[in-house]
Design a protein around this motif. Structure first.
Motif: not given
Lengths: 302, 302
Positions: A238, A269-272, A284
């Motif tokens: 991240a 937005q930090v996402q998985v 990201f």
């Protein structure tokens, strides 16, 4: 249109792989793929021990793209995905987030009917067909198609779907693109270690971008631009994804590093991607309205 | 309707805090809040050194909810959020994902006009007003309002907004709920270490749920149910959120653990709250259509 049959595949993305096909920048290619078990699982009675685990994650390819040279960017637009009629899911001891609580290897066959994946009598799941494995030959030693990295690979990221454009670093002449491991549906995280695994036919268009370089894959779609980073931990992945995106935008946006970082905090937005492969994938994402407001051009745009 | 002015606040959520107000289960309460700097930053010329860093993250409260006892669940519905007219963002050395590259402390004032946050002449950001800090007195020693945990606290999670219902474990008589640190807008990750920080007035309804217990906060909204877990690493937080949700659904859904884990892999979403507070917050979200298909009742539903 060029066509690449699924019998042309690799288990490892590697600079030494012989090209299965040679194409030009701008070509469209139809690529057939096995599911991630090379279609070995044919019923819910399939035993863990009966599967040849050396035959997993076959990626169709590699595709040699003429004019692609070290330091370029390979742009891959996903034009269409057509999935098969039946998917499969698995979980078991040591696999995925709940692997420490599993006693047996379990298989579930999941038919695709009327645009949904039929999980059981109570629930049909809306499809989100996506490519689990897609990448180029990595910079150094070969990397198993089950592992993601700077070259792409097993990123298991649900935005890798029709309408998206991926940008990969080119490490070797021809780039050597391969893809496979399609999912009929998957949620962020891929927590059981499998999506709804399914054979498919994928239509892509490849293009070489000169004069710009990247160190990890990026993805562009209607929503905006996303950095895709795979690392040992989700934390590292991240942080790196955020920093790569900020550095990319910073060159063009005319904001100080502080201003841009604040802007990313309010709008990015930090996402998985996934948390179950040998490395974990974070995203990201920056919305398109932010890129447009500051005139940020994506790779290869004039 | 009960009203709690912002001058009633705490910097630490702690079982020993004296209640600022006593309410009954079912009561609606209007709560005024400072911004996370206790409104100390009044211009972009505010120096880092001029701020009293002992006066950050004031949370209005605590609210003593009658009948709430150890082992119960406190249900908090967010009925309305009204934010102020001007927000502030900060970043600097050691703060957030880019803190290692910052040389100075920087402040940006952000007016709210016509339903948007005016970042600069080029960009106005759509609002997503949300509560950064909300929680109950923690089980053991007091926890600074800047840190999240099993009690809630500084979760900095953008779904904590109007229309959402939060469920907290109750560790002490009265629960001792406090809240503050509102944001006019924030993206997942909160990468600079601040959202658009702003004073606000929040309207909530509290209710005690008897006969069920939880170990971390959950959030329910139109989209579905989300577990909110804060841990040292995002990896641990994500794994725990998945496992808590699977255990909760497993009790009701009539699926084997393997089947349910596969279902969660295909339909559940691992997401990021924030990655910049002393602990990091992950979310695991299950869509409502999945809960409905298996008749899963959320806490307190009959």
């Amino acid at each position: 249109m060029k066509h690449l049959a699924r019998e042309n595949f690799v288990y490892t993305m590697d600079q030494s792989n012989n090209p299965a096909i040679r194409v030009k920048s701008g070509d469209q290619i139809v690529v057939d793929t096995y599911d991630c078990f090379e279609n070995q699982i044919t019923s819910e009675k399939t035993n863990f021990d009966s599967i040849d685990w050396n035959r997993v994650n076959p990626a169709t390819g590699p595709i040699f793209v003429e004019d692609a040279e070290k330091g370029d960017i390979l742009k891959v637009r996903i034009d269409d995905i057509e999935i098969g009629e039946r998917g499969v899911m698995v979980t078991g001891p040591g696999l995925g987030v709940m692997g420490h609580r599993m006693e047996n290897f379990n298989v579930k066959m999941i038919p695709v009917q009327d645009g949904k994946a039929v999980f059981d009598k109570k629930l049909s799941i809306p499809l989100n067909p996506m490519i689990g494995v897609i990448g180029v030959a990595p910079e150094n030693e070969g990397i198993s198609c089950g592992t993601p990295g700077a070259h792409g690979g097993n990123m298991d990221t649900k935005e890798v779907t029709t309408g998206a454009t991926l940008y990969f670093p080119v490490f070797h002449e021809g780039a050597l693109l391969s893809l496979g491991d399609l999912h009929a549906a998957m949620g962020d995280g891929e927590v059981s270690v499998s999506g709804i695994e399914i054979p498919a036919t994928v239509k892509i268009t490849v293009e070489v971008v000169k004069g710009q370089s990247i160190s990890y894959p990026f993805l562009e779609n209607e929503a905006g631009l996303t950095a895709l980073v795979s690392k040992e931990t989700l934390d590292e992945a991240a942080d790196t994804a955020v920093e790569l995106m900020i550095d990319f935008i910073h060159e063009q946006a005319g904001l100080t590093l502080s201003e841009l970082t604040m802007l990313m905090s309010a709008t990015g937005q930090v996402q998985v991607g996934q948390i179950v492969d040998p490395l974990k994938t974070a995203k990201f994402h920056v919305p398109r309205y932010v890129l447009e407001a500051y005139g940020v051009k994506v790779f290869g745009e004039s």
